[in-house]
Design a protein around this motif. Structure first.
Motif, PDB file in Angstrom:
ATOM      1  N   UNK A 250       0.822  -1.213   0.000  1.00  0.00           N
ATOM      2  CA  UNK A 250       0.000   0.000   0.000  1.00  0.00           C
ATOM      3  C   UNK A 250       0.856   1.263   0.000  1.00  0.00           C
ATOM      4  N   UNK A 251       1.993   1.218   0.692  1.00  0.00           N
ATOM      5  CA  UNK A 251       2.910   2.368   0.713  1.00  0.00           C
ATOM      6  C   UNK A 251       3.536   2.572  -0.665  1.00  0.00           C
ATOM      7  N   UNK A 252       3.931   1.472  -1.308  1.00  0.00           N
ATOM      8  CA  UNK A 252       4.529   1.566  -2.649  1.00  0.00           C
ATOM      9  C   UNK A 252       3.526   2.132  -3.652  1.00  0.00           C
ATOM     10  N   UNK A 253       2.282   1.654  -3.567  1.00  0.00           N
ATOM     11  CA  UNK A 253       1.248   2.162  -4.472  1.00  0.00           C
ATOM     12  C   UNK A 253       1.042   3.649  -4.243  1.00  0.00           C
ATOM     13  N   UNK A 254       1.006   4.073  -2.984  1.00  0.00           N
ATOM     14  CA  UNK A 254       0.779   5.482  -2.654  1.00  0.00           C
ATOM     15  C   UNK A 254       1.882   6.375  -3.221  1.00  0.00           C
ATOM     16  N   UNK A 255       3.115   5.902  -3.130  1.00  0.00           N
ATOM     17  CA  UNK A 255       4.230   6.705  -3.636  1.00  0.00           C
ATOM     18  C   UNK A 255       4.170   6.826  -5.157  1.00  0.00           C
ATOM     19  N   UNK A 256       3.875   5.751  -5.826  1.00  0.00           N
ATOM     20  CA  UNK A 256       3.778   5.790  -7.287  1.00  0.00           C
ATOM     21  C   UNK A 256       2.558   6.599  -7.731  1.00  0.00           C
ATOM     22  N   UNK A 257       1.503   6.534  -6.956  1.00  0.00           N
ATOM     23  CA  UNK A 257       0.316   7.323  -7.276  1.00  0.00           C
ATOM     24  C   UNK A 257       0.629   8.810  -7.184  1.00  0.00           C
TER      25      UNK A 257
END
Length: 377
Positions: A250-257
């Motif tokens: 979820x953290x990785x997705x948030x950063x890429x988002x």
């Protein structure tokens, strides 16, 4: 004879009962004398079980009502016959479908009953193999069967399925091909039709050099978190972006988002609707995968002018229209979809349609990742 006896003793350890040479010969005799009758009487049940099995293996869903109806029909067929070989075969098919329904205890009861009637029936033996506690244990049982019945297509097919699940893709391809060939010699072409996709997926995974690829379930549809995880685990595409690979999905997705990787070209705000829709999806579509891969391609190539080059070019035409039949020029993902096709990252169905709303499996996305890396070289 020594080899036969040795194999039978080994198999008895797996099956939990001792097979004598006499019992095996008796089983083979029953197959010889009444095998055709049993196969004929149970053919429709064989066909329906294989349809359920192959559909589930490909990641789709079979109606529970349909499987319950199958089991009810099997019970009726069993109660109307007295031939032990046929009853055992029908109990095996019912047990196999019970396993697909996750009704393990009932499947075990059916196996015990079928084994008592006809322990050497191939479908009874298949049920036993599927009742094992792990893929590895099931594979050991199937390999043991094949030591004394090496050309049995039922066992060869099951070995291919188990090898596929065990990520031994090259071995799976060989087992599938051997099984299909023998089935077709007996005019059973439906096995290739039903399980051929699994065989082809195994070949694609093997061809990509992915014997140990990080794919949780090749047939499963792709979520945004799995898209990010697979990109990091199976490619070098985001290596320069400074992501902490140990961070939670979820953290990785948030950063890429936040960096706009999930935003459409025509909706470029990182907090855009297109981005929020994609990150919340449990089944990403071809359009959404194209969006992500196009953003990755633009950033990795450093050619930011390409980002909306296609929409700019086509909108200036005297009669503006899209070169892809089912892709609108006005689509916010027009550049991404046309871009990934032009760069041969993704391909058109039948050379005409993009099929943007179609869900993407993990296996398909793995292929797109490899193509994206090739396009950037």
């Amino acid at each position: 004879m020594k080899k036969s006896l040795f194999c039978l003793i080994l198999s008895s350890l797996i099956l939990g009962s001792f097979y004598s040479c006499a019992s095996l010969q008796e089983d083979k005799l029953v197959e010889t004398e009444s095998g055709f009758a049993v196969a004929s009487e149970s053919a429709s049940f064989e066909d329906a079980f294989r349809e359920f099995d192959s559909v589930i293996l490909k990641g789709s869903v079979v109606s529970m009502k349909e499987m319950d109806r199958y089991c009810s029909d099997a019970e009726k067929r069993i109660s109307s016959h007295t031939e032990p070989a046929l009853i055992a075969r029908m109990q095996a098919y019912e047990g196999l479908v019970m396993l697909l329904e996750k009704k393990t205890k009932k499947a075990q009861e059916l196996y015990a009953s079928a084994k008592a009637l006809q322990s050497g029936d191939e479908e009874v033996l298949l049920l036993n193999a599927r009742l094992q506690s792990s893929v590895e244990d099931s594979l050991k049982v199937i390999n043991e069967y094949l030591t004394f019945d090496s050309d049995n297509p039922v066992f060869l097919l099951e070995r291919g399925i188990l090898q596929y699940k065990n990520k031994k893709y090259s071995d799976a391809v060989a087992s599938f091909d051997s099984a299909f060939l023998i089935f077709e010699q007996g005019n059973k072409t439906s096995y290739r039709e039903r399980y051929g996709t699994l065989r082809d997926n195994a070949w694609k995974l093997f061809s990509s050099g992915a014997e140990e690829v990080a794919v949780s379930d090749p047939a499963a549809y792709l979520s945004c978190q799995r898209l990010v995880a697979m990109t990091l685990e199976n490619s070098s595409l985001l290596e320069d972006f400074g992501l902490d690979v140990k961070a939670t999905p979820s953290v990785l997705v948030k950063k890429l988002e936040g960096a706009g990787f999930f935003s459409a070209v025509g909706d470029s705000d990182s907090d855009s609707f297109s981005s929020r829709e994609m990150t919340s999806s449990s089944e990403l579509t071809r359009t959404q995968c194209a969006r992500f891969l196009w953003n990755v391609y633009i950033r990795e190539s450093g050619n930011t002018k390409m980002r909306n080059a296609y929409s700019s070019r086509y909108s200036r035409l005297k009669n503006p229209s899209s070169p892809i039949e089912d892709l609108l020029l006005s689509s916010i993902d027009f550049d991404a979809c046309l871009g990934v096709v032009e760069k041969e990252i993704m391909h058109l169905a039948d050379g005409r349609l993009f099929e943007g709303d179609k869900p993407v499996s993990e296996l398909e996305f793995l292929e797109y990742l490899k193509n994206c890396e090739k396009a950037l070289k």
